[in-house]
Design an enzyme around this catalytic site. Structure first.
Site, PDB file in Angstrom:
ATOM      1  N   ASP A 162       6.476  74.945 -64.366  1.00  0.00           N
ATOM      2  CA  ASP A 162       7.124  73.640 -64.234  1.00  0.00           C
ATOM      3  C   ASP A 162       6.167  72.540 -63.799  1.00  0.00           C
ATOM      4  O   ASP A 162       6.169  71.454 -64.368  1.00  0.00           O
ATOM      5  CB  ASP A 162       8.274  73.727 -63.228  1.00  0.00           C
ATOM      6  CG  ASP A 162       8.896  72.379 -62.950  1.00  0.00           C
ATOM      7  OD1 ASP A 162       9.481  71.804 -63.884  1.00  0.00           O
ATOM      8  OD2 ASP A 162       8.760  71.877 -61.819  1.00  0.00           O
ATOM      9  N   ASP A 165       3.036  74.532 -59.412  1.00  0.00           N
ATOM     10  CA  ASP A 165       3.254  75.912 -58.981  1.00  0.00           C
ATOM     11  C   ASP A 165       3.426  76.788 -60.214  1.00  0.00           C
ATOM     12  O   ASP A 165       3.153  76.366 -61.339  1.00  0.00           O
ATOM     13  CB  ASP A 165       4.487  75.993 -58.077  1.00  0.00           C
ATOM     14  CG  ASP A 165       5.690  75.282 -58.702  1.00  0.00           C
ATOM     15  OD1 ASP A 165       5.828  75.346 -59.936  1.00  0.00           O
ATOM     16  OD2 ASP A 165       6.474  74.657 -57.970  1.00  0.00           O
ATOM     17  N   TYR A 322      15.776  71.313 -58.180  1.00  0.00           N
ATOM     18  CA  TYR A 322      16.336  70.634 -59.351  1.00  0.00           C
ATOM     19  C   TYR A 322      17.851  70.745 -59.326  1.00  0.00           C
ATOM     20  O   TYR A 322      18.464  71.432 -60.132  1.00  0.00           O
ATOM     21  CB  TYR A 322      15.780  71.239 -60.644  1.00  0.00           C
ATOM     22  CG  TYR A 322      14.351  70.843 -60.935  1.00  0.00           C
ATOM     23  CD1 TYR A 322      14.034  69.594 -61.456  1.00  0.00           C
ATOM     24  CD2 TYR A 322      13.303  71.735 -60.680  1.00  0.00           C
ATOM     25  CE1 TYR A 322      12.724  69.233 -61.724  1.00  0.00           C
ATOM     26  CE2 TYR A 322      11.986  71.383 -60.937  1.00  0.00           C
ATOM     27  CZ  TYR A 322      11.707  70.126 -61.463  1.00  0.00           C
ATOM     28  OH  TYR A 322      10.403  69.774 -61.715  1.00  0.00           O
ATOM     29  N   GLU A 569       1.649  65.353 -57.834  1.00  0.00           N
ATOM     30  CA  GLU A 569       2.090  66.499 -58.630  1.00  0.00           C
ATOM     31  C   GLU A 569       2.655  66.048 -59.979  1.00  0.00           C
ATOM     32  O   GLU A 569       3.526  65.183 -60.037  1.00  0.00           O
ATOM     33  CB  GLU A 569       3.141  67.322 -57.894  1.00  0.00           C
ATOM     34  CG  GLU A 569       3.484  68.617 -58.638  1.00  0.00           C
ATOM     35  CD  GLU A 569       4.363  69.556 -57.824  1.00  0.00           C
ATOM     36  OE1 GLU A 569       4.338  70.766 -58.092  1.00  0.00           O
ATOM     37  OE2 GLU A 569       5.090  69.065 -56.927  1.00  0.00           O
TER      38      GLU A 569
END
Length: 618
Positions: A162, A165, A322, A569
């Site tokens: 995703d 990570d 999420y 990120e």
């Protein structure tokens, strides 16, 4: 007695002439001859007098196999020689005279950024990588995903990680694939011009191949769906190795990666159905694969309707990272894509059902109204269904709700413009679609894509603009909005920084990403052994080309710090929106959208006449 004079006059012969002497006759004939010769003779008369003339003898050339007239032979040879001379002369001119090549200009910034942004997906691939992945510091990883005894679905190798990570979240991943497919359907010509059409289709197929593994795609009815691979909850001070506690290259992961399954997850299933349905249009020329995708999408959408519920409900880990706010927007969004993929009007009836639209929030505003994201797809669904009205105009019984969606889309586009105060902007001009909260860029790129594609829809429908109240705005205004936002991301901002890694000279060097931050030096770093690479102030040893980071804060500030994921990120969903916006803005504006491909499976529409009015009652 009268006779006919052979020279043209009457001839009298009298009886008395019989006594004429021979000498007199001779003299008379001579006189007649002189008289005759003194007159011009025509051809017939000459032939009588002279007899047949001597014809000119023709000359021939014997070529061995054939005999031809010498005159024809000379003309033929002469013609060939002259033609050969002219052809040789022209060839000499062409080869000696310098030619001016009309070269295409250099690619624009949007095209250059597009080529880099797609590379991020190559770096995020999980499983056994293809030979030409073109990311030297990546390798095969997580080849045991889904093979634990506790998992019903045994093969979950592949797909995409995703973000920074190694967790595979299927909800935002599906949205990312839907957005990429939508951009290909609309702008395949621009992808081809950029030399990236095959690349983006390979990226989509890598994602859809994996999504087909997350459920029994050969069945017509399912009860289980894989929602996530890996875990990342570190609350309560847990030191159990997982994808957030550990800082390891994906290739070195040795801890357990549990699979999260769901049995009532309408939002996830409908979004996955949208991803497969949209991809089936992308791969329509591969009939077997497209049919496979449509069948899988049909099974998923049926599951989403029959087993109601949010995938992140009940305190699941997905709620931390999420969380889905509802599944009604996925019903509208998924229903629209299912209709385009199948042409089955039952899906259009569902997507345009007023009750469904009401539950999805289509008729009320709110602070986040018009913001397209991995959580809320309503704005995207309204643009998608406005397209149907603009180009096919299906009429009754869909016209009323489609007109409402079209009007709401116009309102959304108005809200993006700086003359209205729906959303704040930073001093540098970045629209604050998430109202100053962190990680703003993923929402900005989605809005830039919606604005550009809607502008292109209007242009393709020969509509010069739209109204915001009494004020008329041209389609160029929408494109300008998108350009200013993407230009900000590419470096036209107060910090003069590009927020896309590898684009420009000044971009983030400390991206929050495990694989990019740990060197590929044949040393395997343990779960906590990699922390030193997380915490170091040195730049990442590997360049995560094309990654769009989370972005600046509401003051245009940015901290290039690896441990602060709110700044540094990147995510799959964010980069998918970026790719869509970049391809929409790239190249020649006149290329526009592909009006017809999305309607490939839609049958000809013959609007049903509205029912007759009720009989009058006194």
């Amino acid at each position: 007695m009268y006779g006919r004079d052979p020279w043209g006059g009457p001839l009298e012969i009298n009886a008395t002439d019989s006594t004429t002497t021979d000498d007199e006759r001779s003299r008379n004939l001579q006189d007649l001859d002189r008289a005759a010769l003194s007159r011009p003779l025509d051809e017939t008369q000459q032939s009588w007098l002279l007899g047949p003339g001597e014809q000119k003898k023709k000359k021939y050339v014997d070529l061995g196999c054939i005999i031809v007239s010498r005159k024809i032979f000379v003309w033929t040879v002469g013609t060939l020689l002259v033609s050969a001379f002219i052809a040789g002369f022209i060839t000499l001119i062409v080869k000696t005279v310098p030619r001016h090549h009309h070269k295409h200009g250099p690619p624009d910034n949007y095209t250059l950024a597009l080529q880099k942004a797609l590379m991020f997906f190559n770096a995020q691939k999980s499983g056994k990588l293809p030979k030409h992945n073109n990311v030297s510091w990546r390798g095969n990883s997580c080849l045991q995903d889904g093979k634990s005894d506790a998992s019903v679905i045994k093969d979950l190798v592949g797909g995409y990680y995703d973000a920074g990570d190694a967790i595979k979240f299927h909800f935002p991943k599906s949205f990312a694939m839907t957005m990429l497919s939508w951009s290909v359907i609309e702008y395949s010509a621009k992808y081809e011009a950029a030399g990236e059409l095959d690349h983006v289709k390979e990226i989509i197929k890598w994602g859809t191949d994996y999504l087909l593994k997350t459920f029994n795609h050969s069945a017509d009815t399912i009860t289980t769906l894989a929602a996530q691979v890996g875990i990342g909850d570190t609350s309560g001070g847990s030191t159990t190795p997982n994808d957030h506690y550990c800082w390891m290259r994906p290739e070195d992961i040795d801890y357990d990666r549990p699979v999260t399954e769901c049995h009532s997850c309408s939002d996830l299933a409908a979004e996955m159905a949208a991803a497969l349905a949209a991809a089936s249009i992308v791969f329509k020329d591969n009939k077997a694969y497209s049919k496979k995708l449509v069948h899988g999408a049909t099974t998923l959408f049926k599951f989403s309707r029959e087993q109601r519920g949010r995938y992140s409900a009940g305190g699941s880990e997905a709620a931390i990272f999420y969380n889905s706010s509802s599944y009604w927007d996925e019903f509208v969004w998924g229903g629209a894509w299912m209709y385009y993929a199948t042409g089955n009007s039952s899906y259009l009836k569902l997507a345009t059902a007023p009750g469904l639209a009401k539950h999805a929030g289509a008729f009320w505003g709110g602070s986040d109204y018009g913001v397209l994201s991995w959580d809320n797809k309503l704005a995207g669904a309204q643009v998608l269904l406005s397209r149907l009205r603009l180009f096919l105009s299906p009429g009754y019984p869909y016209e009323e709700i489609l007109r409402t969606f079209h009007n709401q889309t116009s309102i959304i586009m108005c809200s993006y413009l700086p003359v209205f105060s729906s959303f704040n902007r930073t001093k540098g001009g970045l629209i604050q679609l998430n109202h100053g909260r962190p990680q703003p860029l993923q929402y900005v790129v989605n809005a830039a894509f919606l604005a550009t594609v809607y502008s292109d829809y209007l242009d393709a429908a020969d509509t010069p603009g739209w109204y915001c109240g009494p004020n008329f705005f041209s389609t160029d205004v929408l494109r300008d909005f998108a350009k200013t936002q993407i230009d900000y991301i590419l470096g036209k901002n107060p910090r003069k920084m590009s927020y896309i890694v590898g684009f420009g000279d000044h971009y983030p060097k400390h991206v929050h990403h495990r694989g990019a931050s740990i060197p590929k030096n044949r040393i395997r770093y343990s779960c906590t052994g990699g922390w030193k690479w997380r915490d170091t102030s040195k730049p990442n040893p590997n360049t995560l080309t094309g990654a769009m980071v989370a972005g600046p804060d509401k003051h245009d500030g940015f901290h290039d710090v690896r441990t602060n994921y709110n700044y540094t990120e990147p995510t799959l969903a964010g980069n998918a929106g970026l790719v869509a916006a970049l391809v929409a803005l790239s190249g020649d504006k006149r290329t526009g959208v592909d009006k017809n491909t999305i309607f490939s499976a839609v049958p000809p529409m013959f609007p049903t006449p509205p029912p007759p009015p009720a009989p009058w009652k006194p």
